[in-house]
Design a protein around this motif. Structure first.
Motif, PDB file in Angstrom:
ATOM      1  N   MET A  69       0.846  -1.193   0.000  1.00 45.43           N
ATOM      2  CA  MET A  69       0.000   0.000   0.000  1.00 45.43           C
ATOM      3  C   MET A  69       0.882   1.244   0.000  1.00 45.43           C
ATOM      4  O   MET A  69       1.740   1.414   0.852  1.00 45.43           O
ATOM      5  N   THR A  70       0.640   2.114  -0.933  1.00 41.14           N
ATOM      6  CA  THR A  70       1.413   3.347  -0.959  1.00 41.14           C
ATOM      7  C   THR A  70       0.701   4.414  -0.149  1.00 41.14           C
ATOM      8  O   THR A  70       1.296   5.391   0.245  1.00 41.14           O
ATOM      9  N   ASP A  71      -0.549   4.204   0.115  1.00 41.49           N
ATOM     10  CA  ASP A  71      -1.351   5.238   0.769  1.00 41.49           C
ATOM     11  C   ASP A  71      -1.046   5.268   2.263  1.00 41.49           C
ATOM     12  O   ASP A  71      -1.350   4.334   2.984  1.00 41.49           O
ATOM     13  N   ASN A  72      -0.448   6.363   2.712  1.00 46.08           N
ATOM     14  CA  ASN A  72      -0.073   6.391   4.128  1.00 46.08           C
ATOM     15  C   ASN A  72      -1.274   6.593   5.039  1.00 46.08           C
ATOM     16  O   ASN A  72      -1.168   6.534   6.242  1.00 46.08           O
ATOM     17  N   HIS A  73      -2.432   6.873   4.451  1.00 40.79           N
ATOM     18  CA  HIS A  73      -3.650   7.007   5.241  1.00 40.79           C
ATOM     19  C   HIS A  73      -3.876   5.772   6.094  1.00 40.79           C
ATOM     20  O   HIS A  73      -4.215   5.839   7.254  1.00 40.79           O
ATOM     21  N   LEU A  74      -3.642   4.663   5.468  1.00 39.52           N
ATOM     22  CA  LEU A  74      -3.902   3.397   6.138  1.00 39.52           C
ATOM     23  C   LEU A  74      -3.008   3.221   7.358  1.00 39.52           C
ATOM     24  O   LEU A  74      -3.441   2.766   8.402  1.00 39.52           O
ATOM     25  N   ILE A  75      -1.768   3.643   7.200  1.00 38.71           N
ATOM     26  CA  ILE A  75      -0.793   3.392   8.247  1.00 38.71           C
ATOM     27  C   ILE A  75      -1.181   4.090   9.547  1.00 38.71           C
ATOM     28  O   ILE A  75      -0.964   3.574  10.627  1.00 38.71           O
ATOM     29  N   TYR A  76      -1.835   5.240   9.417  1.00 40.00           N
ATOM     30  CA  TYR A  76      -2.148   5.986  10.625  1.00 40.00           C
ATOM     31  C   TYR A  76      -3.576   5.807  11.107  1.00 40.00           C
ATOM     32  O   TYR A  76      -3.947   6.363  12.114  1.00 40.00           O
ATOM     33  N   GLN A 111     -15.583   1.433   6.264  1.00 40.15           N
ATOM     34  CA  GLN A 111     -16.683   0.514   6.582  1.00 40.15           C
ATOM     35  C   GLN A 111     -17.889   0.860   5.710  1.00 40.15           C
ATOM     36  O   GLN A 111     -18.520  -0.016   5.124  1.00 40.15           O
ATOM     37  N   GLN A 112     -18.170   2.142   5.606  1.00 39.25           N
ATOM     38  CA  GLN A 112     -19.329   2.572   4.834  1.00 39.25           C
ATOM     39  C   GLN A 112     -19.180   2.183   3.367  1.00 39.25           C
ATOM     40  O   GLN A 112     -20.125   1.736   2.739  1.00 39.25           O
ATOM     41  N   LYS A 113     -17.958   2.310   2.844  1.00 40.52           N
ATOM     42  CA  LYS A 113     -17.734   1.918   1.449  1.00 40.52           C
ATOM     43  C   LYS A 113     -18.004   0.426   1.270  1.00 40.52           C
ATOM     44  O   LYS A 113     -18.588   0.014   0.273  1.00 40.52           O
ATOM     45  N   VAL A 114     -17.571  -0.379   2.228  1.00 40.22           N
ATOM     46  CA  VAL A 114     -17.814  -1.819   2.134  1.00 40.22           C
ATOM     47  C   VAL A 114     -19.313  -2.095   2.116  1.00 40.22           C
ATOM     48  O   VAL A 114     -19.813  -2.888   1.320  1.00 40.22           O
ATOM     49  N   LEU A 115     -20.055  -1.391   2.988  1.00 37.04           N
ATOM     50  CA  LEU A 115     -21.495  -1.631   3.063  1.00 37.04           C
ATOM     51  C   LEU A 115     -22.190  -1.192   1.773  1.00 37.04           C
ATOM     52  O   LEU A 115     -23.130  -1.838   1.311  1.00 37.04           O
ATOM     53  N   ILE A 116     -21.732  -0.103   1.185  1.00 35.44           N
ATOM     54  CA  ILE A 116     -22.307   0.313  -0.094  1.00 35.44           C
ATOM     55  C   ILE A 116     -21.975  -0.738  -1.152  1.00 35.44           C
ATOM     56  O   ILE A 116     -22.836  -1.144  -1.941  1.00 35.44           O
ATOM     57  N   LEU A 139     -14.482   0.954  -5.251  1.00 32.01           N
ATOM     58  CA  LEU A 139     -14.892   1.890  -4.198  1.00 32.01           C
ATOM     59  C   LEU A 139     -13.696   2.418  -3.414  1.00 32.01           C
ATOM     60  O   LEU A 139     -13.843   3.172  -2.475  1.00 32.01           O
ATOM     61  N   ARG A 140     -12.514   1.988  -3.781  1.00 30.26           N
ATOM     62  CA  ARG A 140     -11.278   2.389  -3.121  1.00 30.26           C
ATOM     63  C   ARG A 140     -11.330   2.179  -1.610  1.00 30.26           C
ATOM     64  O   ARG A 140     -11.123   3.107  -0.813  1.00 30.26           O
ATOM     65  N   VAL A 141     -11.669   0.979  -1.220  1.00 26.39           N
ATOM     66  CA  VAL A 141     -11.636   0.599   0.183  1.00 26.39           C
ATOM     67  C   VAL A 141     -10.177   0.476   0.595  1.00 26.39           C
ATOM     68  O   VAL A 141      -9.411  -0.241  -0.039  1.00 26.39           O
ATOM     69  N   LYS A 142      -9.800   1.224   1.630  1.00 26.79           N
ATOM     70  CA  LYS A 142      -8.399   1.195   2.039  1.00 26.79           C
ATOM     71  C   LYS A 142      -8.176   0.101   3.072  1.00 26.79           C
ATOM     72  O   LYS A 142      -8.548   0.248   4.230  1.00 26.79           O
ATOM     73  N   ALA A 143      -7.594  -0.999   2.633  1.00 26.17           N
ATOM     74  CA  ALA A 143      -7.305  -2.119   3.524  1.00 26.17           C
ATOM     75  C   ALA A 143      -6.274  -2.987   2.831  1.00 26.17           C
ATOM     76  O   ALA A 143      -6.205  -3.008   1.603  1.00 26.17           O
ATOM     77  N   PRO A 144      -5.458  -3.692   3.626  1.00 23.39           N
ATOM     78  CA  PRO A 144      -4.433  -4.526   3.000  1.00 23.39           C
ATOM     79  C   PRO A 144      -5.018  -5.618   2.115  1.00 23.39           C
ATOM     80  O   PRO A 144      -4.492  -5.900   1.046  1.00 23.39           O
ATOM     81  N   ASN A 145      -6.100  -6.233   2.544  1.00 27.40           N
ATOM     82  CA  ASN A 145      -6.731  -7.254   1.706  1.00 27.40           C
ATOM     83  C   ASN A 145      -8.143  -7.514   2.198  1.00 27.40           C
ATOM     84  O   ASN A 145      -8.573  -6.958   3.205  1.00 27.40           O
TER      85      ASN A 145
END
Lengths: 338, 511
Positions: free
Chosen positions: A1-8, B419-424, B400-406
């Protein structure tokens, strides 16, 4: 992940708790307990605990019945419910099914036309009766909205009553060979493992399984997602009942007799095996593999204490401690998650 | 000049370190594997309201929990009136004069309002039993001072969410703290109750109390705050007087990027009637609701909390089926008696409360995404097509660009916006023709909010008929083609986009 948003993101701070490590750690507990008995065996009585195939066989046989029940109980607990009726259902099905599995040798003196029923009849009847008991549990829980604890407590008392009433408390013996075979030799273990394998697959790969987890994780969300909660819970409790019925058949076949006092506390052992195996009482998580290991832990404990010739009262004390410790571990895991 | 501006003007002047009510400097907090706060500071003046702004996950709540003694910092120094402090527990903090109103309510349902407020501090009579008369009197005094109109003997479970929030606030005030921390206190309040809360806050401020106020709502910041600090990704960005900046400045500081357009509403061709509602009613909750919803249209529903808008949504989706009236979909009359029926008619419903009726919190993103679509698709003979479903879910999460490792990540570990993106995504997998969104952006950060708005616009362009319920007036105004207004279970009007204004909606919502 390049997005540092996740890290914090603080929500992502706590390392996610995987199902696998929980399963692995319980396996380590099993191995650990076995090793302790092995060491104590050499120290105290100069024998190996594990290097004795006869002991291992007896051990596995002892817990197979609990294991069969626990497979059903696991599904119930994953939905966030509980089933206290399994022990009594074991007795009820054992009694009724056994009465259809009696040899007609004696009765033929009076009624010469009598023949032995094929073993499939008592087996079918036993499973059907278990299923019916579970169905009643499920209907009560789904449509009267009473808590599963109460519904299955009622069934626990009533089913035991049916078992006693059926023969006025008399045992049912003289069972046919073709029936008792399911309780002899390695059969109980085979039945347990087949049942466990089936429901392992069912829970993981079928819609029924996914819905079971969803209901336990958040019933309201599951309802809004279109799941018919009532119908699904009836299925889950009916399956648990049918498996308790199957366990009743195996119990009667193994003992070659049926008694109304069979299966006392089996429901608690099955719940214990499930919880030790990592299924959370708050619902939404749990695996059949864990329950198999939980069942094995119960078996090793019982067999180990007998092997060390420890008084059975101590066994109970320690069993209680283990159950509580398993739930404490679960609570701790839950806490880390939220 | 209003008092608020006076306060703000005074706050330009830096104070001596010891004159601040509370200072936190160089605060660092690590959680396993992650730095949550790094070099964060906060300086709270006496008699002031200090707002904390930042996207979800910026570290505001973490800092507040450190100050309130819930977490221990890994570094840095906190001073209360110049003295360094280090709390062992929240109780320590309360006793030192810092109390916090949490985002989640922490009241005991089966106890009375008075018992909840004075818990642990109950007045005793000479036999050592709780003196309920005295407790009631104390509560009445407190309520009189705060101009709260609640029965001290009412059980908390009988109160509305808004009134519970009021009780929480009264409880925090009752500790007589010097520092009061409020974590999004208005998320459940109606406009009138918010005004009441602000009155209470102004009164407390006039009595020398410092208030730290976490909020996502820009207009609240301008209305109540003297100063504000912006946090981003666990770092402190800056502190300003509230009168010095504009809305766009703050958004820029929070996200570190320009948000060119808050509401990317597009005019799209409006299609045929997708959903037609006639005289719909749910006994005792709402009645006489009539509207047509067209393909490609976004129908906003506005109204105060308790006006019946959320109930209308759950009735349309069959969660609590209508007691009278008719619903027609694509011109055909239908009876929607369960969510499953609604789903068969290609409807989808994002519920109001993510945690209560949305997320399967203990399960993974994948399991959360797939649960609705499994109802009709990806299943043969009970068995799930794991691979096809997995790739569909993965594509949805990416879209939806859910930000999570997997996808195996537990949803409870994600931020609110994700969470909201996942629910949508859960509903979009069903490819709905009618989409009901109840508070789709409540409590999520600005970035995720904009993404969700863009997505809604895109869906409308694809011809999905959308109902958008929101408490945020700008959102309803900015996104909707028409706005249906409800008041106390009645539909009081439908406004066209061109004629709708904040004032007109408020008139209809409170007539």
């Amino acid at each position: 992940m390049t997005d540092n948003h996740l890290i914090y993101a603080p929500a992502a701070l706590h390392k996610p708790v995987r199902r696998l490590p929980a399963g692995m750690s319980i396996l380590l507990v099993l191995v650990g307990i076995a090793m302790i008995f092995e060491a104590l065996g050499w120290l105290l009585i100069g024998q190996s605990f594990l290097m004795n195939s006869q002991r291992l066989t007896i051990m596995i046989l002892q817990v197979s019945v609990i294991g069969i029940i626990a497979v059903g109980v696991t599904q119930v607990i994953i939905t966030g419910g509980i089933d206290l009726s399994s022990g009594s259902v074991v007795a009820m099905t054992a009694m009724i099914a056994a009465s259809f599995a009696q040899t007609s040798t004696w009765a033929r003196a009076v009624y010469p036309s009598l023949t032995d029923l094929p073993a499939l009849v008592p087996i079918g009847i036993g499973i059907a009766i278990g299923l019916l008991a579970g169905l009643i549990n499920g209907l009560l829980i789904s449509y009267t909205k009473i808590p599963p604890f109460i519904a299955t407590l009622g069934m626990m008392v009533s089913a035991r009553g049916v078992a006693r009433w059926y023969t006025n408390g008399q045992p049912v013996s003289g069972l046919e060979k073709s029936f008792t075979v399911i309780g002899s030799g390695i059969w109980p273990v085979v039945i347990f493992l087949v049942v466990a394998a089936i429901f392992h697959i069912v829970l993981r790969y079928t819609r029924y399984g996914k819905f079971t987890y969803a209901i336990g994780a958040n019933m309201q969300a599951a309802r809004v997602s279109g799941i018919n909660i009532e119908r699904h819970l009836i299925k889950v409790y009916a399956i648990a009942g049918a498996l308790a019925g199957l366990a009743g058949l195996v119990t009667a076949a193994r003992a070659q007799t049926a008694q109304a006092n069979m299966g006392i506390n089996y429901e608690l052992d099955a719940i214990a095996a499930t919880v030790i195996g990592g299924t959370s009482l708050s619902g939404g998580s749990g695996r059949i593999l864990g329950t198999i290991i939980g069942t094995a832990i119960l078996g090793v404990m019982m067999s180990g204490f007998t092997f060390l010739r420890v008084d059975s009262y101590y066994q109970e004390i320690v069993k209680g401690v283990i159950i509580v410790a398993a739930v404490v571990a679960d609570v701790y895991r839950q806490k880390k998650r939220h | 000049m209003t008092t608020g501006q006076l306060h703000a003007a005074a706050s330009h002047v830096p104070l001596m370190a010891s004159d601040y009510l509370l200072t936190a400097e160089n605060i660092r907090k690590e959680f396993p594997g992650v730095v949550a706060l790094d070099g964060v500071e906060l300086k709270l003046r006496p008699s002031s309201v200090h707002a904390l702004m930042g996207e979800n996950g910026a570290g505001k709540s973490t800092l507040m929990k450190i100050i309130a003694g819930i977490y221990k910092p890994d570094g840095g120094c906190i001073r209360l009136k110049g003295n360094e402090i280090s709390f062992q527990s929240p109780l320590d903090a309360i006793e030192s004069g810092i109390s916090m109103i949490h985002q989640e309510l922490n009241l005991m349902d089966y106890m009375s309002v008075a018992e909840n407020i004075w818990i642990r501090r109950e007045p005793l009579n000479r036999f050592g039993f709780v003196d309920h008369d005295e407790m009631r009197r104390m509560t009445q005094d407190l309520f009189r001072r705060l101009k709260i109109d609640l029965d001290p003997d009412a059980e908390v479970r009988d109160l509305s969410v808004a009134n519970r929030q009021i009780v929480e606030i009264a409880k925090a005030v009752s500790y007589g703290s010097d520092v009061l921390i409020m974590d999004e206190p208005t998320s459940a309040l109606t406009e009138r109750e918010v005004d009441h809360l602000f009155e209470i806050i102004r009164d407390l401020r006039a009595h020398g109390i410092g208030i730290v106020y976490i909020t996502h709502k820009m207009n609240e910041l301008f209305e109540i705050a003297d100063e504000f600090s912006v946090f981003r990704d666990g770092r402190y960005i800056s502190t300003h007087a509230a009168c010095d900046v504009t809305r766009d400045d703050i958004i820029r500081m929070m996200v570190g990027r320009e948000l060119t357009q808050m509401f990317p509403k597009e005019e799209v061709p409006i299609g045929d009637v997708a959903l037609s509602v006639k005289d719909l009613a749910l006994e005792g909750v709402f009645h006489d609701v009539n509207f047509d919803l067209h393909a490609g249209e976004i129908l906003g529903i506005a109204g105060l909390v308790g006006s019946g808008r959320s109930s209308l949504a759950s009735t349309l989706f069959g969660v609590s089926p209508a007691t009278s009236g008719t619903i027609a979909i694509n011109g055909e009359k239908v009876v929607i008696d369960s969510p499953a029926t609604a789903m068969r008619h290609e409807m989808a419903f994002l519920t109001e409360d993510r945690k209560v009726s949305g997320c399967l919190l203990s399960l993974s993103i994948l399991e959360n995404l797939q649960i609705a679509v499994l109802q009709n698709k990806y299943v043969t003979n009970g068995f799930v097509h794991e691979k096809a479903l997995y790739s569909a879910c993965q594509e949805m999460a990416r879209k939806l660009r859910v930000k999570a490792p997997n996808l195996q990540e537990i949803i409870g570990n994600l931020s609110g916006g994700n969470q909201q993106k996942v629910l949508i995504g859960r509903w979009l997998l069903n490819k709905p023709r009618i989409l009901i969104l109840d508070e789709p952006t409540r409590g999520i950060d600005v970035g995720a909010k904009a993404e969700i708005h863009r997505l809604v616009t895109e869906l409308a362009r694809e011809g999905v008929a959308i109902i958008l319920i929101s408490s945020e007036m700008p959102e309803v105004l900015g996104m909707s083609d028409r706005i249906l207004v409800m008041h106390e279970g009645r539909m009081t009007g439908i406004l066209d986009r061109c004629e709708a204004t904040q004032v007109k909606i408020m008139e209809l919502a409170s007539q």
